[in-house]
Enzyme design. Structure first.
Site, PDB file in Angstrom:
ATOM      1  N   SER A 184       0.471  -1.205  -0.193  1.00  0.00           N
ATOM      2  CA  SER A 184       0.064  -0.011  -0.555  1.00  0.00           C
ATOM      3  C   SER A 184       0.659   1.708  -0.097  1.00  0.00           C
ATOM      4  CB  SER A 184      -0.823   0.232   1.340  1.00  0.00           C
ATOM      5  OG  SER A 184      -0.859  -0.195   2.281  1.00  0.00           O
ATOM      6  N   ASP A 425      -3.090   6.339  12.111  1.00  0.00           N
ATOM      7  CA  ASP A 425      -2.640   6.326  10.482  1.00  0.00           C
ATOM      8  C   ASP A 425      -1.298   6.721  10.255  1.00  0.00           C
ATOM      9  OD1 ASP A 425      -0.929   5.049   8.463  1.00  0.00           O
ATOM     10  OD2 ASP A 425      -2.634   5.399   7.628  1.00  0.00           O
ATOM     11  N   HIS A 428       1.413   5.491   6.424  1.00  0.00           N
ATOM     12  CA  HIS A 428       1.069   5.624   5.306  1.00  0.00           C
ATOM     13  C   HIS A 428       1.043   7.098   5.044  1.00  0.00           C
ATOM     14  CE1 HIS A 428      -1.229   2.153   5.455  1.00  0.00           C
ATOM     15  NE2 HIS A 428      -0.812   2.276   4.015  1.00  0.00           N
TER      16      HIS A 428
END
Length: 446
Positions: A184, A425, A428
């Site tokens: 990702s 998060d 990312h």
């Protein structure tokens, strides 16, 4: 008289013993020095005795399995699990020229520098202007109002990065396939590249295929594609479904990349990454020649080395650097513990608004032993792979993560938003943001 004879004999014997002892010591020293030299010259620091005990497996470059075998998917299971037997990947075409030699030959190390606040030239695009933006990375859309993270420019110490130019990049891609392969984080870099380039293409001359194992952005005018292939572990695994891949038991075929390579092998420019998924606990190995479903268990770093060995064998065997460009993006760091840059603080990346200004900073989000083993593998590939060393420069950017300002399937609930220490998060990256710089480095290198 007898005593004198004994003394005379003793005078002859003693020097002889001394000389013999000195010869023995000299021989031992030379032998030990030679052995130590051999150990340090080995890229993996493996003793000869250990290496002689290992079984070397030739990677599977065929996309066909035996009749008794099935392609791994999320329903695959191991029939049994045993200890790792020590099998290693036998790679072909290795060259021992090091990365350090290649970098030192360049006039400037573009990966060494600092972040400079630049609200005149950055961001390179607006979040709202990119129709292909991911909700997971659209931080402003999901409530982040401090937009300073969009305005930082990477400045190498001793030179300048080539200035980003959309039309020039499209000309580099004319008639070509640019493919990002990995997890990702690499998908984020792919989305960044699409957002950086899409504005140049009229809406009726561009298209995006549905999200799948291989997702393709196409620009008709340039007969070019920008693609993303979901292959988080590079080799075949039971986590190769781009949607349903969060499994308790991670299984790989460490000697087989061909499930993915059959899709990536025709791309003109390849950008690979792998790292994050190897940090999620032990991995189970199901070798291609295993017909009874018996797996071996190995820790993540060693399993990653096996997988990258198979990938490196494919590069050695199949890549002609005059016809195909291959890049490897080094690990993307996480910022899970604010005490690492702010002693005494028990938070994470949430609320961070500025980069770390301590040059040479390393946090626990960068696994240095893994980086070293990856460097050894990449150095053996010499000119066939160019390294995008994004780790250190990304380490400084504790401010660049989505934290709670993102949507993953569903928006965060009110109770989750109120608990950023648990639901942030910090892995990312917001877009526009850090991955745009990774793509500037790619543009600079092409």
């Amino acid at each position: 008289m007898q005593k004198m004879k004994w003394n005379k004999k003793k005078v002859h014997v003693f020097p002889f013993l001394v000389i013999l002892l000195l010869v023995f010591i000299a021989f031992s020293t030379l032998h030990n020095g030679s052995t130590i030299g051999q150990i340090h010259e080995s890229p993996d620091h493996i003793h000869q005795e250990e290496a002689s005990l290992a079984t070397y497996v030739k990677p599977n470059l065929s996309n066909h399995l035996n009749k008794s075998q099935e392609v791994l998917d999320r329903f695959s299971r191991c029939n049994s699990t045993t200890k790792y037997t020590g099998r290693r990947i036998a790679r072909r075409g290795d060259s021992k020229s090091s990365i350090r030699q290649r970098v030192s030959a360049k006039s400037c190390d573009v990966f060494s520098g600092r972040w400079v606040y630049d609200n005149a030239s950055y961001p390179l695009y607006k979040e709202s202007d990119c129709p292909y933006m991911s909700d997971q990375l659209a931080c402003n859309k999901h409530g982040r109002t401090d937009l300073g993270y969009q305005h930082w420019r990477w400045q190498p110490h001793d030179c300048n990065l080539k200035r980003w130019n959309v039309k020039e990049m499209w000309e580099k891609l004319r008639g070509k396939r640019l493919m990002f392969v990995g997890d990702s984080l690499n998908r984020g870099q792919w989305i960044s590249m699409v957002c950086l380039l899409q504005s140049e293409i009229p809406a009726d001359k561009r298209s995006m295929s549905p999200n799948a194992h291989l997702t393709v952005f196409r620009a008709e005018e340039y007969n070019a594609t920008i693609e993303f292939l979901w292959a988080p572990l590079l080799v075949e695994s039971n986590s190769d479904d781009p949607v349903n891949h969060r499994l308790d038991e991670r299984i790989i075929r460490p000697d087989s990349v061909m499930k993915h390579a059959s899709l990536w092998e025709h791309a003109d420019i390849l950008v690979f990454n792998t790292y994050l998924w190897w940090r999620q606990g032990p991995v189970k190995l199901l070798w291609t020649d295993e017909e009874n479903g018996a797996c071996e268990k190995l820790d993540g770093q060693e399993a990653m080395e096996l997988a990258m060995g198979s990938w490196a064998d494919w590069v050695s065997s199949k890549v002609n650097p005059l016809k195909k460009r291959v890049f490897f993006v080094t690990m993307s760091p996480t910022h899970l513990w604010s005490r690492e840059w702010k002693p005494g603080n028990e938070g994470n990346c949430y609320g961070e608004k500025d980069p770390i200004d301590f040059e040479g900073y390393w946090g626990s989000g960068s696994d240095l032993p893994t980086m070293s083993s990856v460097e050894n593998i990449l150095s053996s590939l010499n000119s066939k792979v160019s390294v995008l060393n994004v780790t250190q420069l990304s380490e400084y950017r504790k401010d660049g993560h989505p934290s709670i300002f993102r949507k993953f399937w569903e928006p965060l609930r009110a109770e989750q938003l109120s608990n950023p220490s648990s639901y942030s998060d910090c892995i990312h990256w917001c877009l526009p943001g850090v991955p745009d710089t990774w793509n500037e480095l790619l543009f600079h290198s092409l």
